[in-house]
Design an enzyme around this catalytic site. Structure first.
Site, PDB file in Angstrom:
ATOM      1  N   GLY A  87       0.827  -1.200   0.000  1.00 24.12           N
ATOM      2  CA  GLY A  87       0.000   0.000   0.000  1.00 24.12           C
ATOM      3  C   GLY A  87       0.863   1.252   0.000  1.00 24.12           C
ATOM      4  O   GLY A  87       1.150   1.812   1.059  1.00 24.12           O
ATOM      5  N   TYR A  88       1.282   1.668  -1.181  1.00 27.80           N
ATOM      6  CA  TYR A  88       2.151   2.842  -1.302  1.00 27.80           C
ATOM      7  C   TYR A  88       1.461   3.963  -2.085  1.00 27.80           C
ATOM      8  O   TYR A  88       1.039   4.953  -1.525  1.00 27.80           O
ATOM      9  CB  TYR A  88       3.458   2.451  -2.000  1.00 27.80           C
ATOM     10  CG  TYR A  88       4.571   1.983  -1.079  1.00 27.80           C
ATOM     11  CD1 TYR A  88       4.297   1.241   0.067  1.00 27.80           C
ATOM     12  CD2 TYR A  88       5.894   2.250  -1.370  1.00 27.80           C
ATOM     13  CE1 TYR A  88       5.313   0.796   0.893  1.00 27.80           C
ATOM     14  CE2 TYR A  88       6.923   1.819  -0.552  1.00 27.80           C
ATOM     15  CZ  TYR A  88       6.637   1.094   0.580  1.00 27.80           C
ATOM     16  OH  TYR A  88       7.648   0.657   1.390  1.00 27.80           O
ATOM     17  N   GLU A 104      12.802  -4.291  -3.409  1.00 26.89           N
ATOM     18  CA  GLU A 104      11.906  -4.553  -4.534  1.00 26.89           C
ATOM     19  C   GLU A 104      12.654  -4.435  -5.855  1.00 26.89           C
ATOM     20  O   GLU A 104      12.548  -5.310  -6.727  1.00 26.89           O
ATOM     21  CB  GLU A 104      10.735  -3.568  -4.530  1.00 26.89           C
ATOM     22  CG  GLU A 104       9.800  -3.755  -5.716  1.00 26.89           C
ATOM     23  CD  GLU A 104       8.699  -2.711  -5.772  1.00 26.89           C
ATOM     24  OE1 GLU A 104       7.687  -2.975  -6.435  1.00 26.89           O
ATOM     25  OE2 GLU A 104       8.852  -1.629  -5.173  1.00 26.89           O
ATOM     26  N   GLU A 162      12.139   7.678 -14.553  1.00 24.79           N
ATOM     27  CA  GLU A 162      12.529   9.042 -14.175  1.00 24.79           C
ATOM     28  C   GLU A 162      12.916   9.123 -12.707  1.00 24.79           C
ATOM     29  O   GLU A 162      13.896   9.794 -12.336  1.00 24.79           O
ATOM     30  CB  GLU A 162      11.378  10.013 -14.469  1.00 24.79           C
ATOM     31  CG  GLU A 162      11.084  10.213 -15.952  1.00 24.79           C
ATOM     32  CD  GLU A 162      10.329   9.051 -16.581  1.00 24.79           C
ATOM     33  OE1 GLU A 162      10.281   8.971 -17.813  1.00 24.79           O
ATOM     34  OE2 GLU A 162       9.788   8.210 -15.816  1.00 24.79           O
TER      35      GLU A 162
END
Length: 404
Positions: A137-138, A253, A387
């Site tokens: 949940g980000y 990750e 980016e």
């Protein structure tokens, strides 16, 4: 005298190799050879066979699904040399690791660093045995690349938090048991007001809505939290430490997305040269007939092999130091580019056959390639966009600072 430890170490490693080979021979079902259907964050639950279940249970009980995690928490307790030997022996017989998902690639390593002893004992063994599925949940509708602008708020209610807000792009949220989330506990600070909280997805007030992608899949969700009660014991670290913990998790990750099994999935499938010979033909020497295409395939395969060798070196450096570093941003960007280049080359090679969506005129492999090509558009976005990775590389690796 100086060579004795090396000899002893080599002998111990040979002994471990024999142990691993014997254990795999006794426990890996022959029916699963080469059929890697391990779960990932972007896949829904599978209907496992008896052999699937037996293999998962065996690896979980042995701890070899997470070979280098501490044995005290259900891991294998192996060093990096033993883990490499295990990987080699599994590859030799076509075995694969059935223990995966976000718990392994992101949350578990982070909890081992920041979690309390109670939290480690509660959560790590279940991850090591593939008993619990986690989601992340980000991102929020107004906080994607600028993640620190997140507004999901966890109000202190004494013995618990009351969480309200929305997350988006929650990978596998509709199938997850639990969620590790970044929430705001202090509205007066931007980065310093963020905390890292563990939320049970079965709690009252949690709602998920799958998002349909261009590829036809729905691996992501919008996730809504309405007056969700979360025990204080589910706070990882201290209040306000969420940004530090959350960015460390992102390093894990990116390391997983670009390395190991993640990289293997990137380049899985038929070699491009073989695909080109099937669809474009071969010349009298047995090489790809189209000279320009042949050269582009060669360049891609050279880049791919160099990337895999660099990943291996980086993985060894990470294990001998303090885990993944900001260099994972470089690997993430290069891996994303190579993945997309491979997909574009595949579609070009297959021509119209690589653009099918449905119908009897296309093989299953051709339809899969279309969806793989479309899915690949996301690899330069998820896990931190190209980016954002460029910013990390500029600031944390090259030492470049913002100029006002």
């Amino acid at each position: 005298m100086a060579s004795a430890p090396a000899i002893d170490g080599a002998a111990a490693l040979d002994e471990f190799r024999s142990e691993a080979r014997a254990w795999l021979a006794a426990n890996f079902p022959a029916s699963l050879k080469g059929k890697d259907n391990s779960l990932s964050a972007l896949e829904g639950p599978h209907d496992p066979t008896d052999d699937d279940r037996a293999w998962t249970q065996a690896m979980g009980a042995k701890g070899w699904g997470v070979p280098t995690w501490p044995a005290a928490y259900g891991g294998g307790g192996l060093d990096r040399h033993q883990a490499r030997v295990l990987q080699e022996e599994m590859g030799r017989i076509g075995a694969w690791n059935p223990i995966g998902g976000m718990g392994v690639m992101m949350f578990g390593p982070t909890l081992l660093e920041y979690g309390s002893e109670e939290q480690k004992l509660q959560h790590i063994p279940a991850i090591a045995k593939s008993e619990v599925r986690w989601c992340q949940g980000y991102s929020e509708p107004g906080a994607g690349s600028d993640l620190a602008s997140l507004q999901t708020f966890a109000e202190d209610m004494g013995d618990h938090y009351l969480v309200n807000g929305q997350k988006t792009w929650t990978s596998g949220g509709q199938w997850a048991d639990k969620c590790f989330a970044l929430v705001r506990t202090d509205k007066s600070q931007k980065h310093g007001g963020i905390s890292f909280l563990l939320i049970d997805m079965t709690s009252p007030g949690v709602e998920v809505k799958p998002i349909r992608m261009i590829s036809g899949q729905s691996p992501f969700c919008e996730t809504f939290f309405t007056n969700v009660k979360v025990p204080k014991g589910n706070l990882v670290g201290r209040e306000g430490q969420g940004w530090e913990i959350g960015t460390r998790l992102l390093q894990h990750e990116r390391n997983s997305l670009s390395g190991g099994s993640g990289a293997s999935r990137m380049f899985a499938g038929k070699p491009l040269s073989q695909l080109a010979k099937e669809y474009r033909g071969a010349n009298d020497d047995g090489a790809v007939a189209d000279t320009d295409l042949r050269m582009r395939i060669v360049r891609h395969e050279m880049d791919q092999r160099a990337f895999m060798l660099t990943l291996r070196r980086a993985a060894m450096e990470a294990k001998s130091n303090q885990g993944p570093s900001a260099a994972t941003s470089i690997m993430k960007n290069v891996g994303a580019r190579l993945t997309q280049d491979r997909a574009e080359l595949s579609v070009e090679i297959m021509g119209m056959a690589g653009l099918g969506w449905e119908g009897a005129g296309f093989s299953e492999a051709e339809l899969t390639q279309t969806r793989t090509w479309l899915w690949g558009k996301a690899v330069s976005i998820y896990g931190g966009s190209t980016e954002i990775q460029n910013n990390v590389i500029a600031k944390r690796i090259l030492g470049m600072l913002d100029h006002q």
